[in-house]
Write a protein that holds these residues in place. Structure first.
Motif, PDB file in Angstrom:
ATOM      1  N   ALA A  70      -9.386   9.837 -16.201  1.00  0.00           N
ATOM      2  CA  ALA A  70      -7.927   9.839 -16.811  1.00  0.00           C
ATOM      3  C   ALA A  70      -7.168  11.005 -15.699  1.00  0.00           C
ATOM      4  O   ALA A  70      -7.562  12.226 -15.247  1.00  0.00           O
ATOM      5  CB  ALA A  70      -7.785  10.614 -18.206  1.00  0.00           C
ATOM      6  N   GLY A  71      -5.873  10.434 -15.495  1.00  0.00           N
ATOM      7  CA  GLY A  71      -5.180  11.128 -14.443  1.00  0.00           C
ATOM      8  C   GLY A  71      -5.198  10.933 -12.990  1.00  0.00           C
ATOM      9  O   GLY A  71      -4.746  11.398 -12.216  1.00  0.00           O
ATOM     10  N   THR A  72      -6.239  10.156 -12.588  1.00  0.00           N
ATOM     11  CA  THR A  72      -6.257   9.821 -11.283  1.00  0.00           C
ATOM     12  C   THR A  72      -5.263   8.889 -10.692  1.00  0.00           C
ATOM     13  O   THR A  72      -4.778   8.213 -11.504  1.00  0.00           O
ATOM     14  CB  THR A  72      -7.765   8.935 -11.320  1.00  0.00           C
ATOM     15  OG1 THR A  72      -8.882   9.801 -11.676  1.00  0.00           O
ATOM     16  CG2 THR A  72      -8.032   8.539  -9.642  1.00  0.00           C
ATOM     17  N   VAL A  73      -4.601   9.335  -9.524  1.00  0.00           N
ATOM     18  CA  VAL A  73      -3.775   8.523  -9.074  1.00  0.00           C
ATOM     19  C   VAL A  73      -4.349   7.865  -7.749  1.00  0.00           C
ATOM     20  O   VAL A  73      -5.296   8.282  -7.133  1.00  0.00           O
ATOM     21  CB  VAL A  73      -2.501   9.528  -8.530  1.00  0.00           C
ATOM     22  CG1 VAL A  73      -1.904  10.119  -9.828  1.00  0.00           C
ATOM     23  CG2 VAL A  73      -2.983  10.487  -7.409  1.00  0.00           C
ATOM     24  N   TYR A  74      -3.715   6.675  -7.504  1.00  0.00           N
ATOM     25  CA  TYR A  74      -4.097   5.824  -6.340  1.00  0.00           C
ATOM     26  C   TYR A  74      -3.916   6.557  -5.011  1.00  0.00           C
ATOM     27  O   TYR A  74      -2.609   6.902  -4.656  1.00  0.00           O
ATOM     28  CB  TYR A  74      -3.713   4.461  -6.381  1.00  0.00           C
ATOM     29  CG  TYR A  74      -4.099   3.719  -5.301  1.00  0.00           C
ATOM     30  CD1 TYR A  74      -5.460   3.158  -5.326  1.00  0.00           C
ATOM     31  CD2 TYR A  74      -3.189   3.282  -4.147  1.00  0.00           C
ATOM     32  CE1 TYR A  74      -5.661   2.360  -4.373  1.00  0.00           C
ATOM     33  CE2 TYR A  74      -3.692   2.373  -3.354  1.00  0.00           C
ATOM     34  CZ  TYR A  74      -4.956   2.011  -3.291  1.00  0.00           C
ATOM     35  OH  TYR A  74      -5.574   1.391  -2.356  1.00  0.00           O
ATOM     36  N   ASP A  75      -4.851   6.370  -3.904  1.00  0.00           N
ATOM     37  CA  ASP A  75      -4.647   6.861  -2.529  1.00  0.00           C
ATOM     38  C   ASP A  75      -5.328   5.926  -1.760  1.00  0.00           C
ATOM     39  O   ASP A  75      -6.611   5.792  -1.746  1.00  0.00           O
ATOM     40  CB  ASP A  75      -5.177   8.286  -2.548  1.00  0.00           C
ATOM     41  CG  ASP A  75      -4.777   8.775  -1.153  1.00  0.00           C
ATOM     42  OD1 ASP A  75      -4.113   7.984  -0.545  1.00  0.00           O
ATOM     43  OD2 ASP A  75      -5.458   9.775  -0.945  1.00  0.00           O
TER      44      ASP A  75
ATOM     45  N   ARG B  92       0.602  -1.174  -0.086  1.00  0.00           N
ATOM     46  CA  ARG B  92      -0.089  -0.066  -0.151  1.00  0.00           C
ATOM     47  C   ARG B  92       0.813   1.302   0.137  1.00  0.00           C
ATOM     48  O   ARG B  92       0.508   2.335  -0.615  1.00  0.00           O
ATOM     49  CB  ARG B  92      -0.978  -0.129   1.148  1.00  0.00           C
ATOM     50  CG  ARG B  92      -1.898  -1.058   0.988  1.00  0.00           C
ATOM     51  CD  ARG B  92      -2.975  -1.004   2.004  1.00  0.00           C
ATOM     52  NE  ARG B  92      -4.117  -2.103   1.812  1.00  0.00           N
ATOM     53  CZ  ARG B  92      -4.605  -2.654   2.631  1.00  0.00           C
ATOM     54  NH1 ARG B  92      -4.144  -2.799   3.939  1.00  0.00           N
ATOM     55  NH2 ARG B  92      -5.496  -3.815   2.193  1.00  0.00           N
ATOM     56  N   ASP B  93       1.947   1.122   0.686  1.00  0.00           N
ATOM     57  CA  ASP B  93       2.837   2.208   0.780  1.00  0.00           C
ATOM     58  C   ASP B  93       3.393   2.479  -0.795  1.00  0.00           C
ATOM     59  O   ASP B  93       3.511   3.812  -1.244  1.00  0.00           O
ATOM     60  CB  ASP B  93       4.167   2.313   1.721  1.00  0.00           C
ATOM     61  CG  ASP B  93       3.619   2.510   3.243  1.00  0.00           C
ATOM     62  OD1 ASP B  93       2.476   2.882   3.322  1.00  0.00           O
ATOM     63  OD2 ASP B  93       4.086   1.824   3.897  1.00  0.00           O
ATOM     64  N   ARG B  94       3.796   1.385  -1.303  1.00  0.00           N
ATOM     65  CA  ARG B  94       4.330   1.735  -2.791  1.00  0.00           C
ATOM     66  C   ARG B  94       3.204   2.053  -3.710  1.00  0.00           C
ATOM     67  O   ARG B  94       3.813   2.934  -4.742  1.00  0.00           O
ATOM     68  CB  ARG B  94       5.090   0.255  -3.146  1.00  0.00           C
ATOM     69  CG  ARG B  94       6.124  -0.088  -2.668  1.00  0.00           C
ATOM     70  CD  ARG B  94       6.626  -1.555  -3.175  1.00  0.00           C
ATOM     71  NE  ARG B  94       5.553  -2.312  -3.768  1.00  0.00           N
ATOM     72  CZ  ARG B  94       5.509  -3.378  -3.906  1.00  0.00           C
ATOM     73  NH1 ARG B  94       6.607  -4.090  -3.349  1.00  0.00           N
ATOM     74  NH2 ARG B  94       4.695  -4.276  -4.484  1.00  0.00           N
ATOM     75  N   THR B  95       1.961   2.086  -3.507  1.00  0.00           N
ATOM     76  CA  THR B  95       1.199   2.409  -4.554  1.00  0.00           C
ATOM     77  C   THR B  95       0.476   3.686  -4.445  1.00  0.00           C
ATOM     78  O   THR B  95      -0.035   4.150  -5.403  1.00  0.00           O
ATOM     79  CB  THR B  95      -0.264   1.230  -4.627  1.00  0.00           C
ATOM     80  OG1 THR B  95      -0.740   1.260  -3.211  1.00  0.00           O
ATOM     81  CG2 THR B  95       0.380  -0.259  -4.924  1.00  0.00           C
ATOM     82  N   LYS B  96       0.701   4.414  -3.346  1.00  0.00           N
ATOM     83  CA  LYS B  96       0.075   5.617  -3.216  1.00  0.00           C
ATOM     84  C   LYS B  96       0.760   6.516  -4.242  1.00  0.00           C
ATOM     85  O   LYS B  96       2.038   6.818  -4.237  1.00  0.00           O
ATOM     86  CB  LYS B  96       0.430   6.213  -1.668  1.00  0.00           C
ATOM     87  CG  LYS B  96      -0.431   6.929  -1.244  1.00  0.00           C
ATOM     88  CD  LYS B  96      -0.354   7.282   0.309  1.00  0.00           C
ATOM     89  CE  LYS B  96      -1.823   7.756   0.802  1.00  0.00           C
ATOM     90  NZ  LYS B  96      -1.581   7.831   2.324  1.00  0.00           N
ATOM     91  N   GLY B  97      -0.136   7.439  -4.673  1.00  0.00           N
ATOM     92  CA  GLY B  97       0.279   8.261  -5.791  1.00  0.00           C
ATOM     93  C   GLY B  97       0.585   7.705  -7.163  1.00  0.00           C
ATOM     94  O   GLY B  97       1.058   8.467  -8.214  1.00  0.00           O
ATOM     95  N   MET B  98       0.478   6.370  -7.438  1.00  0.00           N
ATOM     96  CA  MET B  98       0.619   5.846  -8.739  1.00  0.00           C
ATOM     97  C   MET B  98      -0.488   5.997  -9.769  1.00  0.00           C
ATOM     98  O   MET B  98      -1.499   6.122  -9.021  1.00  0.00           O
ATOM     99  CB  MET B  98       0.620   4.081  -8.678  1.00  0.00           C
ATOM    100  CG  MET B  98       2.210   3.574  -7.885  1.00  0.00           C
ATOM    101  SD  MET B  98       2.332   1.902  -7.487  1.00  0.00           S
ATOM    102  CE  MET B  98       3.061   1.607  -8.915  1.00  0.00           C
TER     103      MET B  98
END
Length: 140
Positions: free
Chosen positions: A58-63, A2-8
């Protein structure tokens, strides 16, 4: 993870998904890695995130802070921790009352004490300490 995916974004998650699929194929070649539960769970999570971001604008990042699945898991974990804490507090209360009853017994003042709610579990604790023998003075 989960820490790695934040902001992807969707592109980064898709690339990570492909890496996870590659790792899963590689692991399937080795008997000791073929049954790796963690690897399968991580692959499933990458697939879920890939679908989540594919359906997002489009352009959404994962949080993870706004991910309903993650928040539900955290809520379940918090509830389980609260239940464990309550069980530990109750067990400590029973031991403390059993110690109190034992001290009253040793002072020959057990018959003068007022019963309390939950004394049955304290009695059971004293019986357990005595190796299963029910002491008449505590039982009454």
């Amino acid at each position: 993870m989960r820490d790695r995916t934040k902001g992807m974004d969707a592109v980064a998650v898709s690339a990570a998904l492909e890496d996870a699929r590659f790792d899963a194929r590689q692991d399937s070649r080795f008997e000791d890695l073929a049954d790796d539960v963690r690897g399968r769970a991580e692959l499933a999570e990458w697939e879920r995130l890939d679908q989540l971001l594919a359906a997002a604008p489009a352009g959404t990042v994962y949080d993870s802070d706004t991910d309903d699945v993650v928040q539900a898991e955290l809520a379940v974990d918090a509830a389980a921790a609260a239940d464990r804490e309550a069980e530990l507090r109750e067990a400590a209360r029973v031991v403390a009352r059993a110690n109190e009853l034992q001290a009253l017994r040793e002072l020959h003042a057990l018959e003068q004490t007022e019963p309390r709610d939950g004394d049955e579990t304290a009695r059971d604790e004293l019986t357990r300490r005595a190796g299963g023998y029910v002491q008449a003075d505590v039982d009454t």
